[in-house]
Write an enzyme that holds these catalytic residues in place. Sequence first.
Site, PDB file in Angstrom:
ATOM      1  N   LYS A 122       6.368  -3.898  -4.275  1.00 10.88           N
ATOM      2  CA  LYS A 122       7.791  -3.559  -4.204  1.00 10.88           C
ATOM      3  C   LYS A 122       8.317  -3.648  -2.786  1.00 10.88           C
ATOM      4  O   LYS A 122       9.425  -4.072  -2.544  1.00 10.88           O
ATOM      5  CB  LYS A 122       7.998  -2.145  -4.759  1.00 10.88           C
ATOM      6  CG  LYS A 122       9.452  -1.702  -4.809  1.00 10.88           C
ATOM      7  CD  LYS A 122      10.257  -2.548  -5.790  1.00 10.88           C
ATOM      8  CE  LYS A 122      11.713  -2.187  -5.841  1.00 10.88           C
ATOM      9  NZ  LYS A 122      12.495  -3.267  -6.481  1.00 10.88           N
TER      10      LYS A 122
ATOM     11  N   HIS B 221      18.113 -36.780  -8.164  1.00 10.27           N
ATOM     12  CA  HIS B 221      17.360 -37.222  -6.991  1.00 10.27           C
ATOM     13  C   HIS B 221      15.876 -36.915  -7.124  1.00 10.27           C
ATOM     14  O   HIS B 221      15.172 -36.846  -6.112  1.00 10.27           O
ATOM     15  CB  HIS B 221      17.966 -36.593  -5.731  1.00 10.27           C
ATOM     16  CG  HIS B 221      19.390 -36.988  -5.531  1.00 10.27           C
ATOM     17  ND1 HIS B 221      19.748 -38.239  -5.073  1.00 10.27           N
ATOM     18  CD2 HIS B 221      20.539 -36.339  -5.804  1.00 10.27           C
ATOM     19  CE1 HIS B 221      21.076 -38.324  -5.038  1.00 10.27           C
ATOM     20  NE2 HIS B 221      21.583 -37.180  -5.482  1.00 10.27           N
TER      21      HIS B 221
ATOM     22  N   TRP C 266      -3.321  -2.586  -1.304  1.00 14.19           N
ATOM     23  CA  TRP C 266      -2.993  -3.951  -1.719  1.00 14.19           C
ATOM     24  C   TRP C 266      -3.686  -4.842  -0.701  1.00 14.19           C
ATOM     25  O   TRP C 266      -3.286  -4.895   0.455  1.00 14.19           O
ATOM     26  CB  TRP C 266      -1.475  -4.117  -1.676  1.00 14.19           C
ATOM     27  CG  TRP C 266      -0.938  -5.326  -2.347  1.00 14.19           C
ATOM     28  CD1 TRP C 266      -0.826  -5.531  -3.688  1.00 14.19           C
ATOM     29  CD2 TRP C 266      -0.388  -6.486  -1.727  1.00 14.19           C
ATOM     30  NE1 TRP C 266      -0.241  -6.748  -3.928  1.00 14.19           N
ATOM     31  CE2 TRP C 266       0.034  -7.359  -2.752  1.00 14.19           C
ATOM     32  CE3 TRP C 266      -0.212  -6.887  -0.406  1.00 14.19           C
ATOM     33  CZ2 TRP C 266       0.613  -8.591  -2.501  1.00 14.19           C
ATOM     34  CZ3 TRP C 266       0.368  -8.116  -0.143  1.00 14.19           C
ATOM     35  CH2 TRP C 266       0.773  -8.950  -1.189  1.00 14.19           C
TER      36      TRP C 266
ATOM     37  N   LYS D  52      13.584 -14.269 -11.325  1.00 12.65           N
ATOM     38  CA  LYS D  52      13.310 -13.176 -12.274  1.00 12.65           C
ATOM     39  C   LYS D  52      12.289 -13.638 -13.293  1.00 12.65           C
ATOM     40  O   LYS D  52      11.331 -12.948 -13.606  1.00 12.65           O
ATOM     41  CB  LYS D  52      14.584 -12.733 -13.017  1.00 12.65           C
ATOM     42  CG  LYS D  52      15.554 -11.898 -12.223  1.00 12.65           C
ATOM     43  CD  LYS D  52      15.133 -10.474 -11.990  1.00 12.65           C
ATOM     44  CE  LYS D  52      14.381 -10.228 -10.734  1.00 12.65           C
ATOM     45  NZ  LYS D  52      14.888 -10.359  -9.454  1.00 12.65           N
TER      46      LYS D  52
ATOM     47  N   CYS E 201       0.823  -1.211   0.000  1.00 14.38           N
ATOM     48  CA  CYS E 201       0.000   0.000   0.000  1.00 14.38           C
ATOM     49  C   CYS E 201       0.859   1.263   0.000  1.00 14.38           C
ATOM     50  O   CYS E 201       1.996   1.255   0.465  1.00 14.38           O
ATOM     51  CB  CYS E 201      -0.864   0.020   1.241  1.00 14.38           C
ATOM     52  SG  CYS E 201      -1.793  -1.483   1.499  1.00 14.38           S
TER      53      CYS E 201
END
Length: 607
Positions: free
Chosen positions: A602, A503, A74, A484, A2
């Site tokens: 972010k 494995h 958010w 990324k 936010c």
Amino acid sequence: MCGIVGYAGYEPAAPFLLEGLQKLEYRGYDSAGIAVFSDKVRTMKSQGRLATLREKVDAAGGIPGSLGIGHTRWATHGAPNDINSHPHSSMSGRITVVHNGIIENYIPLKEELVSQGVVFRSETDTEVVAQLFDKLYDGDLVGTLIQVLGKIRGSYALGILCTDYPDTLLAVRKDSPMIIGLGEHENYIASDIPAVLDHTRNYYLLNDNEIAIIKADSVELLDMDRNPISRDVYVVDYDISAAEKGGYDYFMMKEIKEQPNALRTCIGSRIDGDDIRLDKIRLTEEQIKNIGRIHIVACGSAWHAGIVGKYVIEELTRIPVEVDLASEFRYRRPILRPNDLCITISQSGETADTLAALREAKANDVHVLSIVNAVGSSIARESDDVLYTMAGPEIAVATTKGYSTQLAVLYLIALKFGKIRQTISSKTEAKLRKALEALPEQIENMFADEEALKVLAKQHADKEHVFVIGRGIDYGASLESSLKLKEISYVHSEAYAAGELKHGTISLIEEGTLVVAVATQDQLYEKLVSNVKEVKARGAYVVAIVKEGCTDVEGIADQVFYIPDTDDIFTSTLTVIPMQLFAYYVAIERGCDVDKPRNLAKSVTVE
Ligand code: F6R
């Protein structure tokens, strides 16, 4: 995460708030809103992009008033919709609030308020603050705020309007960032400096449990006992254009291309003749000699930097290094001894888990040295020592220059500590220092592969799974390369220590599976080449990233990218470059919003 912005002045507040919120878009959000006070508080909110809110405001002919608050949300409590968007007002409309963070005890507070007849509109924890404030309000704005803070638990940065105070904006913070911008006949609040950087370079950085009373011509800071606080003005000296796109389509590409210069600043400013200066850290040579164990603690890409850092620090200093995810470290009762050193790494300096891990280390009397990009951030301020990465503002959600400068600081620490502890000779140190200084130019040369990586991205943009394999330091670098790809292009990608393939994971390799093999460690090169042969035999399309000169791999892999020659311990700085570019172009091919990947923020200021 936010974002908050607020304005107290004489100009129309609404355009300022919308512009400020736009600058905060990079933090990630799913709804936005503003509230402006003139004769009454008028609030407009909207789910989705800021452009929708802007259209609403324009359609209404603007909002009158020169005092206001705005927010990008958010969602944490309640769906991302118009009602749950901030600002939130109390039932009477007297109090209006924007909030970053989480009010942990909002449910019992809400139940109590409801039992007293308060009607809530939203599902949010934030509305509790507005309603509680109004319920306790006795005409004394600051006094009521202090009462409210005494009742709420959790993390918060709050911007508050009260209709009884038509010229006043109130701000307070605890465990969530908030700054006060100082203008001429106008002042601002924001959760992040870029929101108001176009308007001022002068700031007060608000600390936890401090209250700011903001008017057009004054800013007063108070502690919880209402004592005035005097604070130095923090002057931002970075270029405003550094926070803008500068001709690139996306911030991410701009930031990829800024890496050489960011590294020059980060490394160059610390190399003084034949010495490395770690700024003015308080950690003494004696303490460095006596370090028993280093704990590197971070999240996401910063954690990946820490994993590479472990290899480098152990190699050069022979100090054992543990690398922890901050979200695990903070709850696992780590064994910390007085001569241990904790290194926390954070681009934003506000990551909630990393901050909590730092506090855990300090509570155990362990010296905390932090590697941080955002100057004056909470992690920087609470650490015993800080080494800034000096990367400048990083706007794209996916970190690039933040990560590479974190690596660079870890290299500097390893070299300096190695020299002090005499685990490396002066000759080796001098050789490595030279190699370090060469990295920026080497990255510049690697940009020549951009076109080839764009073509590769076009060819493989429809792949559903990508594996990145490596050994040793290359495994650390693979983790970052893989992240990324997945975070910006939504391609499922996994990084694997190549020796682990057999494995289990090798069963996933089939005709056409894309495997990126990172093989830059002289000692492990042949082993990695064997792993490449194994996946090739099962139909994989292999892209190899190797040091220049390793041309033998051309006959085995389908495509090869070369990194310039450097010491094995520094290769991660170079191997990540083609993968940043590849991820970028895959995301473009797939039509993704590169700078603002879905569901991501972010700055992760909640756990
Ligand atoms: C990925 C990314 C994140 C961050 C992580 C920690 O590209 O940026 O994984 O690295 O959220 O953030 P900071 O470094 O701000 O603590």
